[in-house]
Motif scaffolding. Sequence first.
Motif, mmCIF file in Angstrom:
data_model
loop_
_atom_site.group_PDB
_atom_site.id
_atom_site.type_symbol
_atom_site.label_atom_id
_atom_site.label_comp_id
_atom_site.label_asym_id
_atom_site.label_seq_id
_atom_site.Cartn_x
_atom_site.Cartn_y
_atom_site.Cartn_z
ATOM 1 N N MET A 158 20.241 7.625 -0.089
ATOM 2 C CA MET A 158 18.938 8.017 -0.588
ATOM 3 C C MET A 158 18.022 6.803 -0.698
ATOM 4 O O MET A 158 18.428 5.747 -1.152
ATOM 5 C CB MET A 158 19.108 8.685 -1.953
ATOM 6 N N SER A 159 16.784 6.956 -0.256
ATOM 7 C CA SER A 159 15.849 5.841 -0.309
ATOM 8 C C SER A 159 15.318 5.670 -1.722
ATOM 9 O O SER A 159 15.274 6.599 -2.510
ATOM 10 C CB SER A 159 14.706 6.076 0.677
ATOM 11 N N LYS A 160 14.894 4.444 -2.018
ATOM 12 C CA LYS A 160 14.381 4.178 -3.363
ATOM 13 C C LYS A 160 13.012 4.816 -3.544
ATOM 14 O O LYS A 160 12.323 5.133 -2.587
ATOM 15 C CB LYS A 160 14.335 2.681 -3.623
ATOM 16 N N LYS A 161 12.637 4.981 -4.790
ATOM 17 C CA LYS A 161 11.347 5.584 -5.092
ATOM 18 C C LYS A 161 10.211 4.669 -4.648
ATOM 19 O O LYS A 161 10.354 3.452 -4.624
ATOM 20 C CB LYS A 161 11.223 5.830 -6.590
ATOM 21 N N LEU A 162 9.077 5.281 -4.320
ATOM 22 C CA LEU A 162 7.861 4.523 -4.033
ATOM 23 C C LEU A 162 7.297 4.032 -5.358
ATOM 24 O O LEU A 162 7.159 4.824 -6.294
ATOM 25 C CB LEU A 162 6.804 5.424 -3.407
ATOM 26 N N THR A 163 6.975 2.769 -5.448
ATOM 27 C CA THR A 163 6.298 2.288 -6.647
ATOM 28 C C THR A 163 4.796 2.411 -6.416
ATOM 29 O O THR A 163 4.290 2.084 -5.342
ATOM 30 C CB THR A 163 6.670 0.834 -6.986
ATOM 31 N N ALA A 164 4.107 2.906 -7.421
ATOM 32 C CA ALA A 164 2.686 3.189 -7.268
ATOM 33 C C ALA A 164 1.888 2.655 -8.450
ATOM 34 O O ALA A 164 2.386 2.574 -9.577
ATOM 35 C CB ALA A 164 2.467 4.695 -7.155
ATOM 36 N N LEU A 165 0.646 2.291 -8.152
ATOM 37 C CA LEU A 165 -0.333 1.951 -9.173
ATOM 38 C C LEU A 165 -1.479 2.951 -9.075
ATOM 39 O O LEU A 165 -1.807 3.405 -7.970
ATOM 40 C CB LEU A 165 -0.902 0.548 -8.964
ATOM 41 N N ILE A 166 -2.068 3.243 -10.206
ATOM 42 C CA ILE A 166 -3.247 4.096 -10.255
ATOM 43 C C ILE A 166 -4.392 3.244 -10.792
ATOM 44 O O ILE A 166 -4.288 2.684 -11.887
ATOM 45 C CB ILE A 166 -3.016 5.315 -11.177
ATOM 46 N N ILE A 167 -5.469 3.146 -10.003
ATOM 47 C CA ILE A 167 -6.627 2.358 -10.410
ATOM 48 C C ILE A 167 -7.841 3.281 -10.447
ATOM 49 O O ILE A 167 -8.283 3.783 -9.411
ATOM 50 C CB ILE A 167 -6.873 1.181 -9.439
ATOM 51 N N ASP A 168 -8.337 3.511 -11.651
ATOM 52 C CA ASP A 168 -9.474 4.412 -11.834
ATOM 53 C C ASP A 168 -10.121 4.060 -13.161
ATOM 54 O O ASP A 168 -9.423 3.822 -14.147
ATOM 55 C CB ASP A 168 -8.981 5.878 -11.845
ATOM 56 N N ASP A 169 -11.441 4.035 -13.205
ATOM 57 C CA ASP A 169 -12.129 3.680 -14.445
ATOM 58 C C ASP A 169 -12.123 4.810 -15.472
ATOM 59 O O ASP A 169 -12.377 4.574 -16.646
ATOM 60 C CB ASP A 169 -13.573 3.231 -14.165
ATOM 61 N N GLU A 170 -11.825 6.026 -15.051
ATOM 62 C CA GLU A 170 -11.821 7.162 -15.972
ATOM 63 C C GLU A 170 -10.408 7.436 -16.479
ATOM 64 O O GLU A 170 -9.514 7.745 -15.704
ATOM 65 C CB GLU A 170 -12.353 8.406 -15.272
ATOM 66 N N GLU A 171 -10.233 7.327 -17.795
ATOM 67 C CA GLU A 171 -8.908 7.518 -18.385
ATOM 68 C C GLU A 171 -8.331 8.897 -18.064
ATOM 69 O O GLU A 171 -7.155 9.019 -17.718
ATOM 70 C CB GLU A 171 -8.953 7.313 -19.897
#
Length: 128
Positions: A1-14
């Motif tokens: 099984m492949s590892k999870k994708l690491t992700a960032l979320i960049i948005d000015d609205e909470e």
Amino acid sequence: MSKKLTALIIDDEEFARENLKMLLEDFCPEVEVAGVAGGAKEARQLVEDTNPDVVFLDIMMPGEDGFSFLESMSDRRFQVIFTTAFREHALRAIKESAIDYLEKPIDIEELQRAVAKASENVQLKKNN
């Protein structure tokens, strides 16, 4: 099984950050959100700290927009999925090598397709 994708979320609205994080957690189990940022300055530090596979990036943010943020990243190793309420930036997003362009409110099936593309690209990169 492949590892999870690491992700960032960049948005000015909470609300947008929290909503996207929830959608990813509920409908994209192959993604692990490593962090969220409300602006470009904070995002640069997060990218450095986490080395993400993919960044979900808003375009219209005060101070520094998503395109300026990308231009400031000289050694960009992450893939970009734009998340925006503005349709008119799609062509420029393609020129920035975005793998997808999701309009808010984000459609779950479109999000899953974008994540699948990102996952495929990461696997291809690792196999080469």
